[in-house]
Design an enzyme around this catalytic site. Structure first.
Site, short mmCIF file in Angstrom:
data_model
loop_
_atom_site.label_atom_id
_atom_site.label_comp_id
_atom_site.label_asym_id
_atom_site.label_seq_id
_atom_site.Cartn_x
_atom_site.Cartn_y
_atom_site.Cartn_z
N SER A 15 0.82 -1.23 0.00
CA SER A 15 0.00 0.00 0.00
C SER A 15 0.84 1.27 0.00
O SER A 15 0.50 2.27 0.63
CB SER A 15 -0.96 0.02 1.19
OG SER A 15 -1.78 -1.13 1.19
N PRO A 190 15.75 0.34 5.42
CA PRO A 190 14.72 -0.50 4.79
C PRO A 190 14.79 -0.46 3.26
O PRO A 190 14.60 -1.49 2.61
CB PRO A 190 13.41 0.11 5.30
CG PRO A 190 13.76 0.75 6.60
CD PRO A 190 15.15 1.29 6.39
N ARG A 239 6.97 12.75 -1.08
CA ARG A 239 6.43 13.00 0.26
C ARG A 239 4.91 12.88 0.25
O ARG A 239 4.27 12.93 -0.81
CB ARG A 239 6.83 14.40 0.73
CG ARG A 239 6.16 15.52 -0.02
CD ARG A 239 6.49 16.89 0.55
NE ARG A 239 5.66 17.92 -0.04
CZ ARG A 239 5.92 18.52 -1.19
NH1 ARG A 239 7.00 18.19 -1.89
NH2 ARG A 239 5.10 19.45 -1.66
N ASP A 240 4.34 12.72 1.44
CA ASP A 240 2.89 12.67 1.57
C ASP A 240 2.30 14.02 1.18
O ASP A 240 2.83 15.07 1.55
CB ASP A 240 2.49 12.36 3.02
CG ASP A 240 2.90 10.95 3.45
OD1 ASP A 240 3.29 10.16 2.57
OD2 ASP A 240 2.82 10.64 4.65
N CYS A 379 -26.84 1.20 -9.49
CA CYS A 379 -26.99 -0.26 -9.56
C CYS A 379 -28.01 -0.73 -8.51
O CYS A 379 -29.21 -0.50 -8.67
CB CYS A 379 -25.63 -0.93 -9.40
SG CYS A 379 -25.61 -2.65 -9.95
N GLY A 381 -28.56 0.63 -5.83
CA GLY A 381 -29.18 1.88 -5.37
C GLY A 381 -30.40 2.26 -6.20
O GLY A 381 -31.33 2.90 -5.69
N HIS A 515 -23.00 2.01 -13.81
CA HIS A 515 -22.03 2.57 -12.85
C HIS A 515 -21.34 3.80 -13.46
O HIS A 515 -20.26 3.68 -14.05
CB HIS A 515 -20.99 1.52 -12.48
CG HIS A 515 -21.49 0.43 -11.61
ND1 HIS A 515 -21.40 0.47 -10.24
CD2 HIS A 515 -22.13 -0.73 -11.91
CE1 HIS A 515 -21.94 -0.63 -9.72
NE2 HIS A 515 -22.39 -1.37 -10.71
N GLU A 517 -19.68 6.04 -12.06
CA GLU A 517 -18.42 6.40 -11.38
C GLU A 517 -17.19 5.92 -12.14
O GLU A 517 -16.11 6.49 -12.00
CB GLU A 517 -18.40 5.84 -9.95
CG GLU A 517 -18.29 4.32 -9.83
CD GLU A 517 -19.63 3.60 -9.80
OE1 GLU A 517 -19.68 2.47 -9.27
OE2 GLU A 517 -20.61 4.16 -10.31
#
EC number: 6.3.4.2
Length: 546
Positions: A15, A190, A239-240, A379, A381, A515, A517
């Site tokens: 992730s 790491p 970076r984040d 869908c 919904g 869908h 989206e």
């Protein structure tokens, strides 16, 4: 056309955002006028993610050609213009399944089937086939370096790189560079160990993308370059950030695209990232804020609704509104009542499977209808909105879907046993069909009725949207529901299946079997979501027409 390859791997932890990093680099290369595609190789044994739990794996992203794929393909389509297909995602399960099918047919002429060469050759063939016709293909290998499942894929891309040569293949490796507060510094060990693991497989990374919660100091980047055997300018600090759409600029500022073009001997104009700058500006400068309730059953993992979440954000950009998504467990609506829906500016019920929490979704649709709260159903919904209307307005007591209640007197939603697919072929299904790969899938044409909300939003009488469902509105009971006032505003290509419904007695109540989206992007948005979020803002301000 000669295709160049960038193989993307990850180390230290999972992730890390390999998909986002790869898609961001792809977006920059595309902005330089190059034809770019992306692929995701998943090491798990499932043939595809279609039957995997959304709470384990996240959403299943459906491509135009009907493939059920990893959610990373959604990121790819949101960052680049290239449409993904079934060739852009495959799993270890798919590879093994195909190799074993060939063995049963006798294609290998009695040879002993082994990981090397049979499995690795199959992986290589799929990668080359999926990348054909593009200047650059970014190929992401799922999982983390060192995972036993990913070894055949690592071996396959190692072999491919050797066969293609250094001028046509390169490796980009993502690692984590953690910050230790006690020591007051970032730690590179790491990353060194991750690269060491990669080297043991025979892969030398050319670019290292280092994830951290802060900028990595120059001296630490030099250290990483020295110990990991890469050029210093190839150690990229990622970076984040508060928005994933800032990543393309972050990567470009460090010359990553120039590194790639130089390596492949490509001369291309400077990247024009003005569209991304506009997205970032809109995101940073909203003029208001709305709260939208998403009533679902997989809310413990927001990634289960990844594309819906992103589509709502995109719609917020188009309306200059910040969208807060409040996740509401549909079972809570059942047990605690509709009070949990109070204070929302709009309600969205997304797709789902199984009967858990269905009554809560039906209650949410009823609450939205009775209180004139903007409602968007997707869908399932749409199906729950239809069931609610049938029960409470058309007075069809006990109306339900045959998916959840086979005994109902009014099965207003039933299994589609036959339909025409996007290529004009007739598909058939029964109650006993397998669960995997047996739904109505992919992009389908839809006719919209003039004078309806859907037609007004899309501005067209015909649209194409993607589907993933087994159940549809029961046409035998449709006249009874329409007579009670519900409007069918969208029909399938053959005009036999209901695709969009609306409530004309409500200021904004639209539900679709497809869908939408899956086709929303940060640069273009989507008309249905844009209209929905606009209605949420008007409802909040008391401006929505009653």
């Amino acid at each position: 056309m000669t295709t160049n390859y960038i193989f993307v791997t990850g180390g230290v932890v999972s992730s890390l955002g390999k998909g986002i990093a790869a898609a961001s680099l792809a977006a920059i290369l595309e902005a330089r006028g190059l034809k770019v595609t992306m692929m995701k190789l998943d090491p798990y044994i499932n043939v595809d993610p279609g039957t995997m739990s959304p709470t384990q794996h996240g959403e299943v992203f459906v491509t135009e050609d009907g493939a059920e794929t990893d959610l990373d393909l959604g990121h790819y389509e949101r960052f680049i213009r290239t449409k993904m297909t079934k060739r852009n995602n495959f799993t270890a399960g798919r590879v093994y399944s195909d190799v074993l099918a060939k063995e049963r047919r006798g294609d290998y002429l009695g040879a002993t089937i082994q990981v090397i060469p049979h499995i690795t050759n199959s992986i290589k063939e799929r990668v080359i086939s999926g990348a054909a016709g593009h200047d650059i293909a970014l190929v992401e290998v799922g999982g983390t370096v060192g995972d036993i499942e990913s070894l055949p894929f690592m071996e396959a891309i190692r072999q491919l790189a050797v066969e293609l040569g250094r001028e046509r293949a390169m490796f980009m490796h993502l690692t984590l560079v953690p910050y230790l507060a006690a020591a007051g510094e970032v730690k590179t060990k790491p990353t060194q160990h991750s690269v060491k693991e990669l080297l043991s497989i025979g892969i030398q990374p050319d670019i290292l993308v280092c994830r951290s919660d802060r900028n990595i100091p120059s001296n630490e980047r030099k250290k990483i370059a020295l110990f990991c055997n890469v050029q210093e300018n190839a150690v990229i600090s990622m970076r984040d950030v508060d928005s994933i759409y800032k990543i393309p600029q972050l990567i470009k500022a460090q010359g990553t695209d120039e590194l790639v073009c130089k390596r492949f001997g490509i001369t291309a104009p400077e990247a024009d990232l003005s569209e991304w700058e506009q997205v970032i500006y809109e995101e940073a400068n909203p003029t208001g804020e709305v709260t939208i309730g998403m009533v679902g059953k997989y809310i413990e993992l927001p990634d289960a609704y990844k594309s819906v979440n992103e589509a709502l954000k995109h719609a917020g950009l188009k309306n200059r509104l910040s969208v807060n998504i409040k996740y509401v467990d549909s079972q809570d609506v059942e047990s605690r009542g509709v009070e949990v829906l109070e204070g929302l500016d709009a309600i969205l019920v997304p797709g789902g499977f199984g009967d858990r929490g269905v009554e809560g979704k039906i209650l949410a649709a009823q609450y939205a209808r009775e209180n004139k709260v903007p409602y968007l159903g997707i869908c399932l919904g749409m199906q729950v909105a239809l069931i609610e209307y049938a029960r409470n307005v058309a007075k069809m007591e006990g109306a339900h879907s045959s998916e959840f209640c086979t005994e109902t007197k009014y099965p207003v939603v039933g299994l589609i046993t036959e339909w025409t697919d996007g290529e004009g072929k007739v598909e058939e299904r029964t109650e006993t069909s397998d669960l995997g790969g047996t739904m109505r899938l992919g992009s389908q044409l839809c006719h919209l009725a003039k004078g309806t909300k859907a037609y007004e939003l899309y501005g067209s009488a015909t649209i194409h949207e993607r589907h993933r469902h087994r159940y549809e509105v029961n046409n035998n009971l449709r006249p009874q529901i329409e007579k009670a006032g519900l409007k069918v505003s969208g029909l399938s290509a053959d005009k036999k299946l209901v695709e969009v419904i609306e409530n004309p007695n409500h200021p904004w109540f639209v539900a679709a079997q497809f869908h939408p989206e899956f086709t929303s992007t940060p640069r273009d948005g989507h008309p249905l979501f844009a209209g929905f979020v606009k209605a949420a803002g008007e409802f909040q301000r008391g401006e929505l027409e009653k």
